[in-house]
Structure formats: structure tokens, C-alpha cells
Motif scaffolding. Structure first.
Motif, PDB file in Angstrom:
ATOM      1  N   GLU A 197       0.854  -1.190   0.000  1.00  0.00           N
ATOM      2  CA  GLU A 197       0.000   0.000   0.000  1.00  0.00           C
ATOM      3  C   GLU A 197       0.887   1.237   0.000  1.00  0.00           C
ATOM      4  O   GLU A 197       1.937   1.257   0.632  1.00  0.00           O
ATOM      5  N   VAL A 198       0.460   2.247  -0.728  1.00  0.00           N
ATOM      6  CA  VAL A 198       1.130   3.540  -0.657  1.00  0.00           C
ATOM      7  C   VAL A 198       0.070   4.580  -0.299  1.00  0.00           C
ATOM      8  O   VAL A 198      -1.044   4.529  -0.812  1.00  0.00           O
ATOM      9  N   PRO A 199       0.372   5.487   0.609  1.00  0.00           N
ATOM     10  CA  PRO A 199      -0.614   6.497   0.990  1.00  0.00           C
ATOM     11  C   PRO A 199      -0.867   7.481  -0.148  1.00  0.00           C
ATOM     12  O   PRO A 199       0.079   7.951  -0.788  1.00  0.00           O
ATOM     13  N   VAL A 200      -2.139   7.750  -0.424  1.00  0.00           N
ATOM     14  CA  VAL A 200      -2.497   8.713  -1.470  1.00  0.00           C
ATOM     15  C   VAL A 200      -3.485   9.731  -0.912  1.00  0.00           C
ATOM     16  O   VAL A 200      -4.213   9.458   0.046  1.00  0.00           O
ATOM     17  N   ARG A 201      -3.498  10.860  -1.534  1.00  0.00           N
ATOM     18  CA  ARG A 201      -4.434  11.920  -1.140  1.00  0.00           C
ATOM     19  C   ARG A 201      -5.839  11.592  -1.674  1.00  0.00           C
ATOM     20  O   ARG A 201      -5.975  10.858  -2.650  1.00  0.00           O
ATOM     21  N   TYR A 202      -6.825  12.173  -1.028  1.00  0.00           N
ATOM     22  CA  TYR A 202      -8.203  11.883  -1.426  1.00  0.00           C
ATOM     23  C   TYR A 202      -9.063  13.092  -1.090  1.00  0.00           C
ATOM     24  O   TYR A 202      -8.962  13.660  -0.010  1.00  0.00           O
ATOM     25  N   LYS A 203      -9.890  13.507  -2.074  1.00  0.00           N
ATOM     26  CA  LYS A 203     -10.718  14.702  -1.865  1.00  0.00           C
ATOM     27  C   LYS A 203     -12.186  14.403  -2.136  1.00  0.00           C
ATOM     28  O   LYS A 203     -12.527  13.324  -2.628  1.00  0.00           O
ATOM     29  N   LYS A 204     -13.040  15.345  -1.813  1.00  0.00           N
ATOM     30  CA  LYS A 204     -14.468  15.165  -2.060  1.00  0.00           C
ATOM     31  C   LYS A 204     -14.701  14.991  -3.557  1.00  0.00           C
ATOM     32  O   LYS A 204     -14.167  15.752  -4.365  1.00  0.00           O
ATOM     33  N   ARG A 205     -15.474  13.990  -3.909  1.00  0.00           N
ATOM     34  CA  ARG A 205     -15.750  13.721  -5.312  1.00  0.00           C
ATOM     35  C   ARG A 205     -16.638  14.806  -5.908  1.00  0.00           C
ATOM     36  O   ARG A 205     -17.305  15.559  -5.174  1.00  0.00           O
ATOM     37  N   ILE A 206     -16.643  14.909  -7.228  1.00  0.00           N
ATOM     38  CA  ILE A 206     -17.571  15.784  -7.924  1.00  0.00           C
ATOM     39  C   ILE A 206     -18.844  14.976  -8.178  1.00  0.00           C
ATOM     40  O   ILE A 206     -18.792  13.876  -8.730  1.00  0.00           O
ATOM     41  N   GLY A 207     -19.987  15.506  -7.765  1.00  0.00           N
ATOM     42  CA  GLY A 207     -21.244  14.792  -7.929  1.00  0.00           C
ATOM     43  C   GLY A 207     -21.530  13.862  -6.767  1.00  0.00           C
ATOM     44  O   GLY A 207     -20.797  13.823  -5.777  1.00  0.00           O
ATOM     45  N   VAL A 208     -22.588  13.074  -6.900  1.00  0.00           N
ATOM     46  CA  VAL A 208     -23.028  12.173  -5.834  1.00  0.00           C
ATOM     47  C   VAL A 208     -22.549  10.756  -6.113  1.00  0.00           C
ATOM     48  O   VAL A 208     -22.659  10.269  -7.239  1.00  0.00           O
ATOM     49  N   SER A 209     -22.014  10.105  -5.080  1.00  0.00           N
ATOM     50  CA  SER A 209     -21.538   8.732  -5.234  1.00  0.00           C
ATOM     51  C   SER A 209     -22.685   7.794  -5.556  1.00  0.00           C
ATOM     52  O   SER A 209     -23.758   7.883  -4.980  1.00  0.00           O
ATOM     53  N   LYS A 210     -22.428   6.878  -6.505  1.00  0.00           N
ATOM     54  CA  LYS A 210     -23.442   5.893  -6.866  1.00  0.00           C
ATOM     55  C   LYS A 210     -23.485   4.756  -5.851  1.00  0.00           C
ATOM     56  O   LYS A 210     -24.420   3.954  -5.835  1.00  0.00           O
ATOM     57  N   VAL A 211     -22.470   4.676  -5.007  1.00  0.00           N
ATOM     58  CA  VAL A 211     -22.424   3.626  -3.999  1.00  0.00           C
ATOM     59  C   VAL A 211     -22.781   4.190  -2.638  1.00  0.00           C
ATOM     60  O   VAL A 211     -23.860   3.956  -2.106  1.00  0.00           O
ATOM     61  N   SER A 212     -21.869   4.976  -2.056  1.00  0.00           N
ATOM     62  CA  SER A 212     -22.091   5.475  -0.701  1.00  0.00           C
ATOM     63  C   SER A 212     -23.111   6.605  -0.643  1.00  0.00           C
ATOM     64  O   SER A 212     -23.570   6.980   0.433  1.00  0.00           O
ATOM     65  N   GLY A 213     -23.498   7.136  -1.822  1.00  0.00           N
ATOM     66  CA  GLY A 213     -24.468   8.227  -1.835  1.00  0.00           C
ATOM     67  C   GLY A 213     -25.905   7.782  -1.669  1.00  0.00           C
ATOM     68  O   GLY A 213     -26.805   8.604  -1.512  1.00  0.00           O
TER      69      GLY A 213
END
Length: 235
Positions: A197-213
Motif C-alpha cells: 500500500e502507498v498512501p495517497v491523497r483523497y478529496k471530495k468527489r464531484i457529484g453524488v456517489s453511486k455507492v455510498s451516496g
């Protein structure tokens, strides 16, 4: 010895369902060392196809909805090429990942001969609110169970990942929907692939998630993920 990413043939697969607002940004920020960007338009009803094409990607259409269906479509396209790549990278089309982190994700494959790399969305690198509480809990539960049953070292099911093409083919991926990521991680364990595993940055997605939304998407994803884990635990 550190190998320049441009010395390897690296292709990117981006599953995309109604990502017209974000797909251009994702494509534009994919590093130049990538030989081909493959966007799989997964039965979108917006302008995802047109925008991805305009941005310079190879655009495929998969009418059967499902994250796994889209990934398998992209992989099938690669399989049919006269020259197959060294590495395949998967990244989402919602702009929640940072495509420029791709060099970091492929580095262990190029420099350490690792087979499979998962971009881990570490809390300290996540924008507040980028992952919903159910996503955080789901990741914790799934990785906890994989540690418990398989002595795995995973901490995340992050979709931003890279794998040697030949090793990916050995996994014989089959999940058509939300279980794709955990299937890959479980099969990597079963096949004794080297992984990191390598740590990566993560930001709020554009639009609504089809899974967690949606409640339905969250429950369905949870069932699929746990189903794969328990399926492998009793073998």
C-alpha cells in the motif's frame, strides 16, 4: 535502481457512470508517461462519452451497469491489443483521487518488483468529508476481516491501484459490481502476489456517489464485499 515510468507501458482504466462534470479533469491530470487512457462509459445518461473523447481518451461503452462490468470491459479491450502493457492502473472518474499521484502508485512495481499496489486513503491525507462514515466503517470492517482470516496487511479497499498486467490476468477477475476491489485483493493473497500500500491523497468527489451516496448502494456494496471475504474464508 529506480526506473522511469516512461520506460514501462502503462495503461489506465477509468470506469465512468455519469461523470460528465469530472471526467475531463481526471483525464487532463493523468501523467504523460501513461501510454493510453481508457474510459469505460458505463451506460451514462449525461455527456461522459463526449467529454472523455474530446479530452483524448479511448472511450468504450459498457451498457451493463456495474463497476466490475466496466473494469472487465476495459480489460477485455486491452487483452485484444497486439501489444499488451506492463502495468494496468485503475482510477475512478469522479476526481476524488489525484491522478498526479500515479507515479507514486506505480513506483513499487517499477523499483521494487512488487506485483500489486493499492493507493491507501490515509486519514491524514483525506479532505474532511471525502469519505462518508459508512465508507470508513466498511473499509475498516473489510480490512479487519482480511487480517483476521488471511493475515493480510491491507488497510483500505481504495480504487486507485496498479498491478502488473500478467498478474492481473492470472487473477481471472469476475465480479461485475461493487466487489471488484476486494476480489482483486483477496485473489492477490490467494495467488501469493507481492503487494504494497502507498498512501495517497483523497478529496471530495464531484457529484453524488453511486455507492455510498444511496442507502441501497451502501447496503449492496457491503453485502458484495463481505460475501467475497466469507467465500474465500471457507475455502
Amino acid at each position: 535502481m529506480h526506473q522511469n515510468p516512461s520506460m514501462a507501458d502503462i495503461k489506465v482504466i477509468i470506469p465512468a457512470f455519469n461523470e460528465g462534470d469530472s471526467i475531463t479533469k481526471v483525464i487532463e491530470e493523468v501523467p504523460d508517461f501513461v501510454s493510453e487512457i481508457i474510459v469505460v462509459n458505463n451506460n451514462s445518461t449525461d455527456d461522459t462519452f463526449e467529454k472523455a473523447k474530446k479530452a483524448g481518451a479511448t472511450v468504450l461503452t459498457e451498457t451493463r451497469k456495474g463497476y466490475g462490468h466496466a473494469c472487465l470491459c476495459g480489460l477485455h479491450y486491452i487483452d485484444k491489443r497486439s501489444k499488451t502493457p506492463d502495468i494496468v492502473v485503475f482510477i475512478d472518474g469522479d476526481y476524488s483521487d489525484y491522478p498526479e499521484d500515479m507515479e507514486k502508485v506505480v513506483a513499487p512495481i517499477l523499483n521494487e518488483n512488487i506485483d500489486f499496489v493499492v493507493g491507501a486513503r490515509k486519514k491524514e491525507l483525506r479532505e474532511p468529508g471525502a469519505m462518508t462514515p459508512q465508507q470508513v466503517f466498511g473499509n475498516w470492517l473489510a480490512t479487519f476481516l482480511m487480517r483476521l482470516f488471511f493475515a493480510a496487511k491491507y488497510t483500505d479497499l481504495g480504487p486507485f491501484r496498479a498491478i502488473k498486467y500478467k498478474k492481473l490476468k492470472e487473477l481471472q477477475m469476475e465480479d461485475k459490481t461493487y466487489g471488484w476491489t476486494v476480489e482483486m485483493q483477496l485473489k492477490a493473497l490467494r495467488k501469493k502476489l507481492t503487494y504494497k500500500e502507498v498512501p495517497v491523497r483523497y478529496k471530495k468527489r464531484i457529484g453524488v456517489s453511486k455507492v455510498s451516496g444511496t442507502v441501497k448502494g451502501t447496503i449492496f456494496a457491503g453485502v458484495k464485499i463481505l460475501g467475497w471475504i466469507f467465500k474465500y474464508s471457507i475455502r
